[in-house]
Design an enzyme around this catalytic site. Structure first.
Site, PDB file in Angstrom:
ATOM      1  N   HIS A 306       0.845  -1.186   0.000  1.00  0.00           N
ATOM      2  CA  HIS A 306       0.000   0.000   0.000  1.00  0.00           C
ATOM      3  C   HIS A 306       0.876   1.229   0.000  1.00  0.00           C
ATOM      4  CE1 HIS A 306      -3.101   2.870   1.131  1.00  0.00           C
ATOM      5  NE2 HIS A 306      -3.959   1.976   0.683  1.00  0.00           N
ATOM      6  N   ASP A 363      -7.993  -4.952  -0.217  1.00  0.00           N
ATOM      7  CA  ASP A 363      -8.471  -5.691  -1.382  1.00  0.00           C
ATOM      8  C   ASP A 363      -8.153  -7.174  -1.326  1.00  0.00           C
ATOM      9  OD1 ASP A 363      -9.637  -3.573  -2.710  1.00  0.00           O
ATOM     10  OD2 ASP A 363      -7.701  -2.880  -3.435  1.00  0.00           O
TER      11      ASP A 363
HETATM   12  N1  ACO Z   1       4.210  -7.654  -5.111  1.00  0.00           N
HETATM   13  C1  ACO Z   1       5.560  -7.684  -5.261  1.00  0.00           C
HETATM   14  N2  ACO Z   1       6.373  -6.631  -5.051  1.00  0.00           N
HETATM   15  C2  ACO Z   1       5.796  -5.487  -4.668  1.00  0.00           C
HETATM   16  C3  ACO Z   1       4.406  -5.362  -4.484  1.00  0.00           C
HETATM   17  C4  ACO Z   1       3.612  -6.506  -4.722  1.00  0.00           C
HETATM   18  N3  ACO Z   1       2.277  -6.463  -4.558  1.00  0.00           N
HETATM   19  N4  ACO Z   1       4.096  -4.106  -4.105  1.00  0.00           N
HETATM   20  C5  ACO Z   1       5.259  -3.446  -4.051  1.00  0.00           C
HETATM   21  N5  ACO Z   1       6.293  -4.270  -4.388  1.00  0.00           N
HETATM   22  C6  ACO Z   1       7.733  -3.947  -4.379  1.00  0.00           C
HETATM   23  C7  ACO Z   1       8.120  -3.096  -5.579  1.00  0.00           C
HETATM   24  O1  ACO Z   1       8.529  -3.902  -6.658  1.00  0.00           O
HETATM   25  C8  ACO Z   1       9.232  -2.272  -4.999  1.00  0.00           C
HETATM   26  O2  ACO Z   1      10.374  -3.104  -4.919  1.00  0.00           O
HETATM   27  P1  ACO Z   1      11.858  -2.466  -5.094  1.00  0.00           P
HETATM   28  O3  ACO Z   1      11.997  -1.510  -3.940  1.00  0.00           O
HETATM   29  O4  ACO Z   1      12.757  -3.640  -5.042  1.00  0.00           O
HETATM   30  O5  ACO Z   1      11.855  -1.782  -6.435  1.00  0.00           O
HETATM   31  C9  ACO Z   1       8.802  -2.010  -3.568  1.00  0.00           C
HETATM   32  O6  ACO Z   1       7.951  -3.114  -3.224  1.00  0.00           O
HETATM   33  C10 ACO Z   1       8.011  -0.696  -3.378  1.00  0.00           C
HETATM   34  O7  ACO Z   1       6.901  -0.706  -4.274  1.00  0.00           O
HETATM   35  P2  ACO Z   1       6.314   0.568  -5.005  1.00  0.00           P
HETATM   36  O8  ACO Z   1       5.614   0.131  -6.246  1.00  0.00           O
HETATM   37  O9  ACO Z   1       7.399   1.597  -5.147  1.00  0.00           O
HETATM   38  O10 ACO Z   1       5.287   1.083  -3.926  1.00  0.00           O
HETATM   39  P3  ACO Z   1       4.111   2.097  -4.193  1.00  0.00           P
HETATM   40  O11 ACO Z   1       3.816   2.732  -2.888  1.00  0.00           O
HETATM   41  O12 ACO Z   1       4.408   2.960  -5.360  1.00  0.00           O
HETATM   42  O13 ACO Z   1       2.901   1.133  -4.655  1.00  0.00           O
HETATM   43  C11 ACO Z   1       1.028  -0.277  -4.640  1.00  0.00           C
HETATM   44  C12 ACO Z   1       1.881   0.727  -3.850  1.00  0.00           C
HETATM   45  C13 ACO Z   1       0.647   0.316  -6.010  1.00  0.00           C
HETATM   46  C14 ACO Z   1      -0.255  -0.540  -3.881  1.00  0.00           C
HETATM   47  C15 ACO Z   1       1.844  -1.581  -4.835  1.00  0.00           C
HETATM   48  O14 ACO Z   1       2.189  -2.119  -3.580  1.00  0.00           O
HETATM   49  C16 ACO Z   1       1.098  -2.621  -5.685  1.00  0.00           C
HETATM   50  O15 ACO Z   1       1.204  -2.587  -6.915  1.00  0.00           O
HETATM   51  N6  ACO Z   1       0.355  -3.578  -5.023  1.00  0.00           N
HETATM   52  C17 ACO Z   1      -0.412  -4.538  -5.747  1.00  0.00           C
HETATM   53  C18 ACO Z   1      -1.726  -3.910  -6.225  1.00  0.00           C
HETATM   54  C19 ACO Z   1      -2.708  -3.671  -5.090  1.00  0.00           C
HETATM   55  O16 ACO Z   1      -2.938  -4.541  -4.245  1.00  0.00           O
HETATM   56  N7  ACO Z   1      -3.328  -2.473  -5.096  1.00  0.00           N
HETATM   57  C20 ACO Z   1      -4.347  -2.107  -4.122  1.00  0.00           C
HETATM   58  C21 ACO Z   1      -3.884  -0.988  -3.243  1.00  0.00           C
HETATM   59  S1  ACO Z   1      -5.060  -0.665  -2.001  1.00  0.00           S
HETATM   60  C22 ACO Z   1      -6.240   0.229  -2.724  1.00  0.00           C
HETATM   61  O17 ACO Z   1      -6.096   0.898  -3.728  1.00  0.00           O
HETATM   62  C23 ACO Z   1      -7.541   0.199  -2.098  1.00  0.00           C
END
Ligand code: ACO
Length: 427
Positions: A306, A363
């Site tokens: 998140h 979610d």
């Molecule tokens: N699976 C695997 N790796 C992940 C995930 C995941 N679900 N989420 C983040 N990471 C990793 C990224 O690859 C990144 O790794 P790195 O540092 O080695 O490059 C690190 O964790 C940080 O991730 P970011 O994408 O920079 O975090 P951000 O805050 O931008 O994204 C987000 C948050 C979009 C929710 C992300 O965690 C994601 O894509 N999750 C899956 C989709 C999801 O469940 N969305 C619902 C969010 S809740 C809502 O909207 C109600």
């Protein structure tokens, strides 16, 4: 004494006011930065930028706190109903019994949707995704309600709120009826809001329909948990669109589109699809965990991580408990749930997920509960939209009442400098 932040650019010092929120959140006010220094800040994804001051929702991602208008999400989910919470979120105070009753009755005055809307819905193919149809239908409501609301007139604003709450629920369920080829249903003003959602979805002209009170209670709770979440992608969109003084329906339609994306509200559908895929593939959760960690693989563990919650998502905790209760009470045995549990345990114990503070978000569980309640997968994000509606309305209302300026970010241009135009035959 109020604090001041000092910015030093090549020895030139600029003093910037420092703002402290009611929960001691600090912010450097850069609203005059360009005027005084000629430079701007850049923050893609707005990870460090506040777009407004807001009184609606407080959340602390580190401590896992979520409050609407000062009331904890745990208390509200446990002790209030969705319309009560909607009133709180939109108008700022918990309603008295009389106000709540009045609110419900006033919403009922707007539950009939213009029959001509059916011509619009008829134009969509049955296979269209409900979120696309919902966005279009919400926008179409503007045509039937062309007068833009005068936000300074309390009565007009109140009526616009009731109208939006009444009509949006009906058209949201119509997207499902259309996809199934069922006749579109009407709201029954003798019944409650959430009960009506179930009727509007599942009642058929061929027989009586009785919604299960367990299902109604669970849905009510889910809607409460989604009611607002401060300046997330869809809410910021609603505020941004509304900041040009576009109407409420037009702004909400844009919010629906923003919510649809799989990185935002679309994640609940994506979670279920991911779990189904793992199930079909033999249930090997370890394989998918490895895929999620592999930087050469675009696969992400949907429902994990998140932008704000870096410890735990308080909504996920409440939903997880509710999911367990509902599934036990309804006697649902679902192999998908077993896969979800296995995945959760493995990820929570995995270095990759631990070091990046990736926890199950709201979610991850909401899809499981919707599935148990008989909601089709491609309606999951619509469920989110119904729950989020009061938040969108509250934030739009606040933005307009605070007379916020039009949202118009700047950029740092990194393209070509001035170039000489070249005629086609010389390119
Ligand atoms: N699976 C695997 N790796 C992940 C995930 C995941 N679900 N989420 C983040 N990471 C990793 C990224 O690859 C990144 O790794 P790195 O540092 O080695 O490059 C690190 O964790 C940080 O991730 P970011 O994408 O920079 O975090 P951000 O805050 O931008 O994204 C987000 C948050 C979009 C929710 C992300 O965690 C994601 O894509 N999750 C899956 C989709 C999801 O469940 N969305 C619902 C969010 S809740 C809502 O909207 C109600």
């Amino acid at each position: 004494m109020s604090k001041i932040a000092t910015l030093d650019i090549d020895g030139h010092k600029f003093e910037l006011p420092f703002i402290v929120g009611s929960e001691n959140e600090g912010a450097v006010d850069i609203s005059k930065l360009r005027d005084i220094s000629g430079v701007i800040t850049i923050d893609p994804g707005y990870k460090n930028s506040g777009s407004c001051k807001s009184e609606v929702t407080f959340l602390d991602g580190e401590l896992g706190i979520l409050r609407y208008r000062g009331y904890s999400i745990e208390d509200l989910a446990d002790r209030a109903h969705f319309l009560e919470v909607s009133y709180l979120v939109i108008f700022g105070e918990l309603p008295t019994a009389e106000q709540l009753n009045q609110f419900e009755n006033d919403i009922r005055k707007h539950t009939l949707v213009n029959e001509e809307m059916k011509n619009i819905i008829d134009g969509f193919p049955k296979t269209a995704h409900p979120m696309g149809v919902l966005s279009a239908l919400t926008s179409a409501l503007t045509a039937f309600n062309p007068k833009s609301v005068n936000v300074e007139n309390e009565k007009e604003m109140y009526e616009a709120v009731c109208k939006t709450m009444g009509k949006f629920l009906v058209i949201a369920t119509w997207t499902y009826r259309k996809s199934m080829g069922y006749p579109l249903n009407y709201y029954d003003n003798t019944k409650g809001y959430v009960e009506n959602f179930m009727r509007l979805m599942f009642e058929l002209p061929t027989g009586p329909y009785q919604a299960d009170p367990i299902v109604i209670n669970a849905l009510d709770k889910l809607f409460i948990l989604h009611a607002d979440h401060e300046q997330n992608c869809s809410t910021s969109t609603v505020r941004m669109v509304g900041s040009s003084h576009a109407g409420l329906f037009a702004s909400i339609s844009a919010g629906v589109s923003a919510l649809w994306g799989p990185l935002h509200g679309g994640a609940n559908q994506a979670v279920l699809e991911m779990l189904e895929e793992i199930h079909k593939d033999g249930g090997d959760t370890e394989k998918y965990l490895m895929k999620a960690k592999d930087k050469n693989d675009p696969f992400r563990l949907m429902g994990f991580g998140h932008r704000v919650y870096k410890n735990f998502d308080p909504r996920a905790r409440i939903i997880k408990k509710a999911a367990d209760e509902v599934l036990t009470t309804l006697g649902v045995e679902d192999p998908i749930l077993e896969i979800a549990k296995k995945l959760e345990v493995a990820a929570l114990d995995d270095e990759y997920f631990k070091t990046r503070s990736l926890y199950p978000n709201v979610d991850f569980y909401s899809g499981i509960i919707y599935r148990a309640l008989g909601i089709p997968t491609d309606m999951f994000t619509v469920m989110f939209a119904i729950g989020r509606l009061p938040g969108w309305i509250a934030q739009w209302k606040e933005m307009r009442e605070n007379k916020e300026p039009i949202g118009r970010p700047r950029q740092v241009y990194v393209g070509y400098p001035l170039r000489e135009f070249v005629e086609t035959d010389k390119r």
